[in-house]
Motif scaffolding. Structure first.
Motif, mmCIF file in Angstrom:
data_model
loop_
_atom_site.group_PDB
_atom_site.id
_atom_site.type_symbol
_atom_site.label_atom_id
_atom_site.label_comp_id
_atom_site.label_asym_id
_atom_site.label_seq_id
_atom_site.Cartn_x
_atom_site.Cartn_y
_atom_site.Cartn_z
ATOM 1 N N TYR A 165 0.824 -1.208 0.000
ATOM 2 C CA TYR A 165 0.000 0.000 0.000
ATOM 3 C C TYR A 165 0.862 1.263 0.000
ATOM 4 N N LEU A 166 1.964 1.221 0.746
ATOM 5 C CA LEU A 166 2.837 2.390 0.868
ATOM 6 C C LEU A 166 3.859 2.489 -0.257
ATOM 7 N N GLY A 167 3.895 1.473 -1.133
ATOM 8 C CA GLY A 167 4.844 1.489 -2.238
ATOM 9 C C GLY A 167 6.268 1.237 -1.802
ATOM 10 N N GLN A 168 6.460 0.396 -0.783
ATOM 11 C CA GLN A 168 7.777 0.118 -0.222
ATOM 12 C C GLN A 168 8.194 -1.330 -0.493
ATOM 13 N N GLU A 169 9.485 -1.585 -0.367
ATOM 14 C CA GLU A 169 10.034 -2.915 -0.582
ATOM 15 C C GLU A 169 9.759 -3.820 0.607
ATOM 16 N N PHE A 170 9.531 -5.113 0.343
ATOM 17 C CA PHE A 170 9.428 -6.101 1.414
ATOM 18 C C PHE A 170 10.777 -6.202 2.148
ATOM 19 N N CYS A 171 10.718 -6.733 3.372
ATOM 20 C CA CYS A 171 11.934 -6.958 4.173
ATOM 21 C C CYS A 171 12.768 -5.691 4.251
ATOM 22 N N ASN A 172 12.112 -4.588 4.512
ATOM 23 C CA ASN A 172 12.750 -3.285 4.483
ATOM 24 C C ASN A 172 13.638 -3.081 5.709
ATOM 25 N N GLU A 173 14.870 -2.662 5.482
ATOM 26 C CA GLU A 173 15.815 -2.412 6.571
ATOM 27 C C GLU A 173 15.898 -0.935 6.943
ATOM 28 N N ASP A 174 15.076 -0.117 6.312
ATOM 29 C CA ASP A 174 15.078 1.320 6.562
ATOM 30 C C ASP A 174 14.138 1.634 7.733
ATOM 31 N N PRO A 175 14.680 2.097 8.862
ATOM 32 C CA PRO A 175 13.816 2.396 10.016
ATOM 33 C C PRO A 175 12.706 3.393 9.687
ATOM 34 N N ALA A 176 12.976 4.341 8.789
ATOM 35 C CA ALA A 176 11.953 5.323 8.431
ATOM 36 C C ALA A 176 10.794 4.657 7.704
#
Length: 335
Positions: A165-176
């Motif tokens: 939904y947010l347009g982000q990558e799975f398994c994201n390592e970015d705290p933001a």
């Protein structure tokens, strides 16, 4: 392996299966017991996290477990399962090429392919009054469905739905990025009636929930029950995509009935047996020729046959850093 080729009727003893809730066909188990003389017992779980935690804690007494593809590398890396050499089993020739030697078990040493499917949301179209087109309607619902949203119990798929939904990558390592997921899930929380990976159909059919996280095969069962009751349950394909998954049969290191487990694995790679299993579970299978043993309703089910243009995104095993962020987010959401 010679026992497999010699004939199933010579087998005997026990087989203890630990599988997902409402995922094992009683008819298939009865057939297996009749053909082999092996007595089967079944325990169930409702999430990959529950299964993994139990295996990591040293649980014994199980001969077959059924983790999802993105968890399979964890079992292999941590030495929780033993080699089965699936490609040497007689019925491995029945496996469709696309499910042979997958990225999560590239030499097919540890797992036998079982079901595959998708995770999304389902909804009561007759109560909702319109088509659900985006995960925004699930994460940021309007007042008409507030308090009637049902969410998976564990973060494995719900966090990935948030990423979609947010347009982000799975398994994201970015705290933001993970903070955005957390903010979304916490904002959704007042609208949620239950965090549970069981009973989704019950909640939808009795009207307690209008929108619920769902798996496509379980939604097949829900649709059939809804039709019998004059209700309309629809499995949604949001524009952001659905999550693809595949489960595998594995043998724990602690298994006591290893040969019987291998016989069961080979048995499930038979087209008739997997067709029967699909009819019960409502999910697609990896075996060539199983369609001949599946009902027409299942072969053409809208929950199984992706509509043109629908996007399916497979999840994968996360790094320790990404998993730590997921666990932290989920703890904060459920706090």
């Amino acid at each position: 392996m010679f026992a497999l080729a010699a004939g199933l009727a010579q087998a005997e003893g026990q087989l203890h299966i630990y599988n997902w809730t409402d995922y094992t066909s009683p008819e298939v188990i009865e057939k297996f017991e009749a053909e082999t003389g092996i007595d089967v017992s079944l325990d169930t779980y409702d999430s990959n996290e529950t299964l993994l935690a139990k295996m990591q804690a040293g649980a014994t007494g199980y001969d077959i477990i059924v983790p999802s593809h993105n968890f399979i590398p964890i079992y292999i890396a941590e030495g929780l399962v033993q080699e089965v050499d699936a490609s040497a089993m007689p019925n491995f020739a029945n496996v469709e090429d696309r499910w042979k030697f997958p990225a999560w078990d590239p030499e097919q040493k540890y797992s036998v392919p079982f079901h595959w499917g998708t995770a999304s949301v389902a909804y009561r179209r007759d109560l909702y009054g319109k088509d659900l087109e985006s995960y925004g309607e699930f994460f940021e619902p309007d007042e008409a469905v507030s308090g009637r949203i049902s969410v998976f119990k564990t973060p494995e798929e719900i966090v990935n739905h948030a990423h979609l939904y947010l347009g982000q990558e799975f398994c994201n390592e970015d705290p933001a990025a993970m903070q955005r997921v957390q903010d979304l899930l916490i904002a959704q929380k007042p609208h949620v009636m239950a965090y549970s990976s069981e009973g989704m159909n019950d909640r939808l059919l009795n009207g307690d929930a209008i929108i619920s996280n769902h798996w496509n095969g379980y939604a097949v069962k829900g649709r059939r029950l809804a039709e019998e009751a004059g209700k309309v349950l629809v499995y949604a394909y949001p524009k952001e995509g659905v999550i693809g998954w595949a489960d595998g049969l594995m043998i724990p290191k602690s298994a006591e009935n290893v040969e019987n487990a291998k016989i069961f694995m080979n048995f499930m790679m038979d087209p008739e047996n997997m067709g029967m299993q699909s009819n019960f579970a409502g999910y697609g299978g990896p075996i060539k020729g199983q369609d001949a043993f599946m009902t027409e309703d299942l072969r053409t089910a809208p929950e199984i046959v992706l509509p043109e243009g629908a996007k399916m995104v497979f999840s994968f095993a996360c790094s320790a850093e990404a998993q730590s962020l997921i666990d932290r987010v989920w703890t904060n959401v459920l706090r």
